[in-house]
Design a protein around this motif. Sequence first.
Motif, PDB file in Angstrom:
ATOM      1  N   LEU A   1       0.822  -1.204   0.000  1.00 38.85           N
ATOM      2  CA  LEU A   1       0.000   0.000   0.000  1.00 38.85           C
ATOM      3  C   LEU A   1       0.858   1.256   0.000  1.00 38.85           C
ATOM      4  N   ARG A   2       1.945   1.267   0.760  1.00 39.17           N
ATOM      5  CA  ARG A   2       2.840   2.417   0.764  1.00 39.17           C
ATOM      6  C   ARG A   2       3.498   2.586  -0.610  1.00 39.17           C
ATOM      7  N   THR A   3       3.814   1.475  -1.273  1.00 31.23           N
ATOM      8  CA  THR A   3       4.391   1.560  -2.618  1.00 31.23           C
ATOM      9  C   THR A   3       3.405   2.214  -3.577  1.00 31.23           C
ATOM     10  N   VAL A   4       2.153   1.785  -3.512  1.00 21.85           N
ATOM     11  CA  VAL A   4       1.129   2.356  -4.392  1.00 21.85           C
ATOM     12  C   VAL A   4       0.949   3.846  -4.091  1.00 21.85           C
ATOM     13  N   GLU A   5       0.925   4.210  -2.820  1.00 23.78           N
ATOM     14  CA  GLU A   5       0.790   5.628  -2.458  1.00 23.78           C
ATOM     15  C   GLU A   5       1.976   6.436  -2.981  1.00 23.78           C
ATOM     16  N   GLY A   6       3.167   5.847  -2.902  1.00 22.49           N
ATOM     17  CA  GLY A   6       4.344   6.529  -3.425  1.00 22.49           C
ATOM     18  C   GLY A   6       4.279   6.714  -4.926  1.00 22.49           C
ATOM     19  N   GLU A   7       3.846   5.680  -5.629  1.00 26.61           N
ATOM     20  CA  GLU A   7       3.718   5.783  -7.094  1.00 26.61           C
ATOM     21  C   GLU A   7       2.659   6.814  -7.464  1.00 26.61           C
ATOM     22  N   LEU A   8       1.588   6.880  -6.660  1.00 23.76           N
ATOM     23  CA  LEU A   8       0.533   7.857  -6.926  1.00 23.76           C
ATOM     24  C   LEU A   8       1.063   9.281  -6.709  1.00 23.76           C
ATOM     25  N   ALA A   9       1.842   9.482  -5.643  1.00 24.26           N
ATOM     26  CA  ALA A   9       2.441  10.804  -5.409  1.00 24.26           C
ATOM     27  C   ALA A   9       3.412  11.162  -6.527  1.00 24.26           C
ATOM     28  N   HIS A  10       4.132  10.166  -7.023  1.00 29.22           N
ATOM     29  CA  HIS A  10       5.048  10.393  -8.153  1.00 29.22           C
ATOM     30  C   HIS A  10       4.257  10.829  -9.380  1.00 29.22           C
ATOM     31  N   ARG A  11       3.157  10.167  -9.620  1.00 33.32           N
ATOM     32  CA  ARG A  11       2.320  10.508 -10.767  1.00 33.32           C
ATOM     33  C   ARG A  11       1.749  11.916 -10.626  1.00 33.32           C
ATOM     34  N   ASP A  12       1.495  12.332  -9.367  1.00 34.27           N
ATOM     35  CA  ASP A  12       0.964  13.673  -9.115  1.00 34.27           C
ATOM     36  C   ASP A  12       2.048  14.740  -9.151  1.00 34.27           C
ATOM     37  N   GLY A  13       3.318  14.318  -9.290  1.00 33.67           N
ATOM     38  CA  GLY A  13       4.413  15.265  -9.393  1.00 33.67           C
ATOM     39  C   GLY A  13       5.034  15.666  -8.066  1.00 33.67           C
ATOM     40  N   ASP A  14       4.639  15.019  -6.961  1.00 33.10           N
ATOM     41  CA  ASP A  14       5.201  15.353  -5.649  1.00 33.10           C
ATOM     42  C   ASP A  14       6.347  14.380  -5.367  1.00 33.10           C
ATOM     43  N   LEU A  15       7.550  14.729  -5.865  1.00 32.67           N
ATOM     44  CA  LEU A  15       8.681  13.806  -5.755  1.00 32.67           C
ATOM     45  C   LEU A  15       9.122  13.596  -4.308  1.00 32.67           C
ATOM     46  N   ALA A  16       9.051  14.647  -3.496  1.00 31.42           N
ATOM     47  CA  ALA A  16       9.490  14.514  -2.102  1.00 31.42           C
ATOM     48  C   ALA A  16       8.597  13.541  -1.345  1.00 31.42           C
TER      49      ALA A  16
ATOM     50  N   THR B   1       9.581   9.729   0.155  1.00 35.00           N
ATOM     51  CA  THR B   1       9.366   9.364   1.564  1.00 35.00           C
ATOM     52  C   THR B   1       8.526   8.091   1.675  1.00 35.00           C
ATOM     53  N   LEU B   2       7.433   8.031   0.917  1.00 33.39           N
ATOM     54  CA  LEU B   2       6.558   6.866   0.969  1.00 33.39           C
ATOM     55  C   LEU B   2       7.257   5.608   0.462  1.00 33.39           C
ATOM     56  N   LEU B   3       8.021   5.744  -0.611  1.00 31.60           N
ATOM     57  CA  LEU B   3       8.668   4.573  -1.199  1.00 31.60           C
ATOM     58  C   LEU B   3       9.840   4.079  -0.348  1.00 31.60           C
ATOM     59  N   ARG B   4      10.530   4.995   0.320  1.00 26.04           N
ATOM     60  CA  ARG B   4      11.570   4.535   1.250  1.00 26.04           C
ATOM     61  C   ARG B   4      10.939   3.753   2.398  1.00 26.04           C
TER      62      ARG B   4
ATOM     63  N   GLN C   1      13.009   5.192  -9.837  1.00 22.82           N
ATOM     64  CA  GLN C   1      12.379   6.072 -10.830  1.00 22.82           C
ATOM     65  C   GLN C   1      12.238   7.497 -10.283  1.00 22.82           C
ATOM     66  N   VAL C   2      11.836   7.597  -9.023  1.00 25.21           N
ATOM     67  CA  VAL C   2      11.682   8.913  -8.411  1.00 25.21           C
ATOM     68  C   VAL C   2      13.032   9.618  -8.322  1.00 25.21           C
ATOM     69  N   GLU C   3      14.069   8.888  -7.907  1.00 26.92           N
ATOM     70  CA  GLU C   3      15.401   9.500  -7.789  1.00 26.92           C
ATOM     71  C   GLU C   3      15.908   9.957  -9.150  1.00 26.92           C
ATOM     72  N   LEU C   4      15.628   9.192 -10.184  1.00 29.19           N
ATOM     73  CA  LEU C   4      16.054   9.596 -11.524  1.00 29.19           C
ATOM     74  C   LEU C   4      15.323  10.853 -11.977  1.00 29.19           C
ATOM     75  N   ASP C   5      14.017  10.905 -11.693  1.00 28.93           N
ATOM     76  CA  ASP C   5      13.267  12.099 -12.072  1.00 28.93           C
ATOM     77  C   ASP C   5      13.696  13.312 -11.254  1.00 28.93           C
ATOM     78  N   GLY C   6      14.252  13.066 -10.088  1.00 27.63           N
ATOM     79  CA  GLY C   6      14.784  14.150  -9.272  1.00 27.63           C
ATOM     80  C   GLY C   6      16.235  14.453  -9.599  1.00 27.63           C
ATOM     81  N   HIS C   7      16.769  13.801 -10.634  1.00 24.69           N
ATOM     82  CA  HIS C   7      18.130  14.037 -11.137  1.00 24.69           C
ATOM     83  C   HIS C   7      19.218  13.651 -10.117  1.00 24.69           C
ATOM     84  N   ASP C   8      18.899  12.655  -9.283  1.00 22.12           N
ATOM     85  CA  ASP C   8      19.909  12.142  -8.353  1.00 22.12           C
ATOM     86  C   ASP C   8      20.285  10.737  -8.815  1.00 22.12           C
ATOM     87  N   ARG C   9      21.130  10.703  -9.850  1.00 22.63           N
ATOM     88  CA  ARG C   9      21.487   9.427 -10.471  1.00 22.63           C
ATOM     89  C   ARG C   9      22.264   8.532  -9.510  1.00 22.63           C
TER      90      ARG C   9
END
Length: 756
Positions: A590-605, A609-612, A636-644
């Motif tokens: 459930l936390r993974t899904v919430e994290g992916e949903l926040a990613h889709r909404d553009g809230d990378l921070a 947090t949710l995915l960690r 995926q979130v870290e890449l979109d945040g440019h933290d390779r």
Amino acid sequence: MSEGRTAPLIAAKQVVPPVRPGAVRRARLHAPLLANAWSRLSVVVAPAGWGKTTLLSQWAHDPAETRCVVWVSLDEADDDPVRFWTYVLSALQRDVAGLGPAALRALSTPGLEPVDLALPTLLNELATVDGAYVLVLDDYHLVGSAAVHEGVEFLLSYLPPALRVVIAGRSDPPLPLARLRARGELTELRAAELGFRVDEAAALLTAVGETPVEPSAATVLTERTEGWAAGLQLAALTIRHAERPAEAAARLDGGDRHILDYLSLEVVDRLAPDHRDLLVRASVLERLSGPLCDAALDRTGSAAALESLDRADLFVTALDPRREWYRCHRLFRDVLLRRLAADPDARTRVLARAADWFLERGYVAEAVAHRIAAGDEGGAADLLRSQVPAFLERGELAVHLQLGRRLPAATVLRDPRLCVSLAWAAGLSGRFAWMGPWLDAAEKTIDDDSPTPEGWHTLRGAVATLRGVEYSIARADMEAALAAASEGCRLECDPAVAGYVMARTVLGAVLGLYGRPDEAVRVLDGVWNTARAIGLPPLLGLQAASIQAMVLGETGRTDQLRRLLAEVGPVVRAAQDRWGSATSPGIARLRTVEGELAHRDGDLAAAATLLRRAADLARTFGEPVAHVTALTALAQVELDGHDRAAARAVLAEARDVVDNEPVAPLTVRRLEAVEHRAGRTAVRDARRAGALVEELTDREQAILRALGGDATQREIGAALHLSINTVKGYTKILYRKLGVGSREDAVREGRALGLI
């Protein structure tokens, strides 16, 4: 775990035994225990009757001991990691100021081994508490579980200064004593030290025998008994009752056989008939209380009789200050058991009635154990088969499995419902590799007349559903899993039972892992509502909700997904209130899904947090698919945040999981796609500090050396005689000390530092 149901037994096992009136204080033996602040471990090891418990009880009550002594008395029933650590952690939580309930709650979380979360949580909390404490584990020789010994070794390896451990038993505990001895971290008291000296023996003989003893007689008796406490107490009883005390005492030569004969002829036969009847028939019980003995022996007045025997120093000892629970000295109990052996039917009746007494009070595990001891394998099997919900509710699935393994194989294998029950418990507790043999056995004995197991519509449907779990997780054979799960869903057609929800949850999960999420959505439609309607335990309901959430997210049904997450929120919070941060594998998804949903909404921070958090939960539970899925989404979130660099570190951990655990092919392909996006040709460079901040323990060094080869973590555990969970526990700390996130990083860093 229901505190109201377990408190009486826990209280009796977690209290420092009261000092017996007239007991001889031996300051010379208190001294090494009082001075053990530098010793991680103190062992008090000697055969039966050498006064180990008496010594430790006196030391614990000694005003010179300023530390708080936390006591746990062990017995044969504690030969299970969850039960063992429940007693230890609840005692520590009660007595250690500043220690919270998090470790104990983590222990009751279904699917976790103690070294996964409970022990690390305990160690972290102990590192912050004020004060000094000593944990005493009495009668440790009665524990034979390798998993328990691994957990105690893990605790000792990282023991903070606030806590020291004392272990008492008849034999050396299977712990790294030589290593502790070489480091000056071990205190030892053995038979040579525990033996009574002449002056101590004279004091004991006078106190118990109720008459002064000449120094010459004390010398003779000390020599004849070789300072053996039990022998001296027998001599004192001889002096108390004999017409010619000196002559009677002279017959005592210290030989074990003679001592037992003497106990039988002189002590037992001299008991009042009512007391003798109580002790002989109750000798099959590990611990005694008035109500238990009244029920098990079909008599009255047991509480008064036990109190009288304790006051008379007749080898019956109170276990708590209120004198509600007692036990017989083990040598004395051996004699009593020899008497009872002449009447095996009486033994069976006592154990059967004791089982009923425990069951009436909600002690299901104790009831099953007593039925097994009574030879009532059928009754024990019935309880195990029907009480999975009770074990699940209390977080005692590991106890359920251990009791099932104690039953004769023939009893289990001819009962397909019991096989299904054990396979179900194994799956719910994360022991997926154990499921196959029990399901094999069930399939061999199923016929059209086989009765339906509790919580299922059909026996065949239960087996098929559980096969879907085993194939998908333990073997990563998705084709076989799909066939089995589909059959389970077809057969489990009654929405009023748990099997209906289980079957659809499993089929939905398999379809999702097979790359068919739209079909999974249709299968799972309404399953969460059904789970709530029939009142499924939170563990099962959250499993269903989390699978449904994942496939809704994969198919882009975000409105439905948000509604589901809102509905499941209160259940998640209730689970967290009960189990703490560990909760259940379903919450990791459930936390993974919430994290992916926040990613889709553009809230990378928020997504990070949710995915960690999701990765932490999945890592704790050791569920590889959920772990890799959370890490892949986080990368995926870290890449979109440019933290390779951060993305590569996360991907390195995910690759480590895939290389060591069976993972569904679709999950692996998704990981590979993100690895390709990150341009990952190798793991990130290992941190080079030139030296370790923290020294590695011997176990960590052994594991680090093994990581340099090709063996999997499971194979490393087998070579080191450790469970896979214990290896993972050490590996987590090893990675932290090296500042790495994967096996390859750890090996590279270890070589750079000259450790391998």
